[in-house]
Design an enzyme around this catalytic site. Sequence first.
Site, PDB file in Angstrom:
ATOM      1  N   CYS A 223       0.861  -1.195   0.000  1.00 45.58           N
ATOM      2  CA  CYS A 223       0.000   0.000   0.000  1.00 45.58           C
ATOM      3  C   CYS A 223       0.896   1.243   0.000  1.00 45.58           C
ATOM      4  O   CYS A 223       2.116   1.133   0.090  1.00 45.58           O
ATOM      5  CB  CYS A 223      -0.962  -0.030   1.192  1.00 45.58           C
ATOM      6  N   ASP A 339       7.015 -10.468  33.797  1.00 48.84           N
ATOM      7  CA  ASP A 339       7.455 -11.453  32.813  1.00 48.84           C
ATOM      8  C   ASP A 339       8.805 -11.001  32.250  1.00 48.84           C
ATOM      9  O   ASP A 339       8.925  -9.886  31.743  1.00 48.84           O
ATOM     10  CB  ASP A 339       6.377 -11.494  31.718  1.00 48.84           C
TER      11      ASP A 339
END
EC number: 6.3.5.13
Length: 415
Positions: A223, A339
């Site tokens: 695009c 995490d």
Amino acid sequence: MPLRAKVASSVSRTAAALSRAAGRGDGSVIGGWIGLKIDPDLLAHLSAGRAIALVSGTNGKTTTTRLSAAAVGVLGRVATNSFGANMPTGHTSALAKAGSTPYAVLEVDEHYLAQVLEATEPHVVALLNLSRDQLDRAKEVAMMAQLWRAALVRHTDVRVVANADDPMVVWAATPPADPAQGVRPPHVTWFSAGQRWHDDSWVCPECGSTIQRSGEQWWCTGCPLRRPDAQWTVEDDGVLDPTGAWHKVTLQLPGKVNLGNAATALAVAAEFGVRPVDAVSRLHTVSSVAGRYAQVDRDGRNIRLLLAKNPASWLEAFDMADEAPTLLSINARDPDGLDTSWLFDVDFAPLRGRQVLITGDRAYDLAVRLDVNGVPFQHVRAFGEAVRAVPPGRLEVIANYTAFQDIRAELDRVN
Ligand SMILES: [Zn+2]
């Protein structure tokens, strides 16, 4: 201001001052929280009549806010949330504390940009970058870009200063015009601050095709989305402005990434009518920012503190750090994200050949990562042990958020 807002503002200042006096931090969160309880529109009331710039992005926003406030300061007094309290409570507290100022430059957590745009109706918003950060609780990058874009559609009067090098930022900053709905294309000034980290922008946010890169250019293969020409760029040790004039930038902050932050600050200030030639010398007044980049001499070692919170900022930190012994410290407490799997997104190879020491609550997670990455290291239990383990001279310290605060505390809360 309405009476309710005046009372709320006064109570907010008092609460913040009490919290500071009690030794519980700088009080900006509690002060703002109480103020907003009394008057939920307090941030909007405190913003009225001020020309405001917002600075948002995953990385560099605290430093860029500080630099932008220094540059806008050419014009008059500037309110700013310089302690990095970057949610509406922090903004409310900063504006209440500053009293009446003609200008404000506010660092905004990327998740709160829409809400803060709504409340403060800023003159300019600077969009720095978007990359993965605390994925155990934060939004994915494409979702953040979508949120920003939707927010800008509702505020087409705001002047946008955005990073041409980050495809996610470019897409977010250029929502399509829709004259039928009264949506004009936003006014965007592009800066080029570079983007070392590409792993969150290989896929076009518009069409899902691959994004290709060559040198500083990037474009979507499916695009028309591509890198816009930047009006503000870093060249050598200075910044080129939109007229083509080059300004030497002398900073007390290290690395090319901070030259990019300086270019951004000059672009933000220019939106208020500040000439770069007037602002550039003020950038030098910014030394360390809440301990970031601070240097401390201890037992013959010159210790420099670098904060790195996510993969993109670790890459930048390796680039900023000298080829010197380096201490890495990792925690996984609440403000860090719980995490640590993101450590495997970071390539630690640039540290090969340096003396590497590790510490922190999650030093063993780091140890596994470094071992897989082929980087030899030595584990130390305490900061003082690291200082004794390296020869006199520079010691670079790279740490994530609470690990950084722990080491800063060891060094008597250096600023
Ligand atoms: Zn595309």
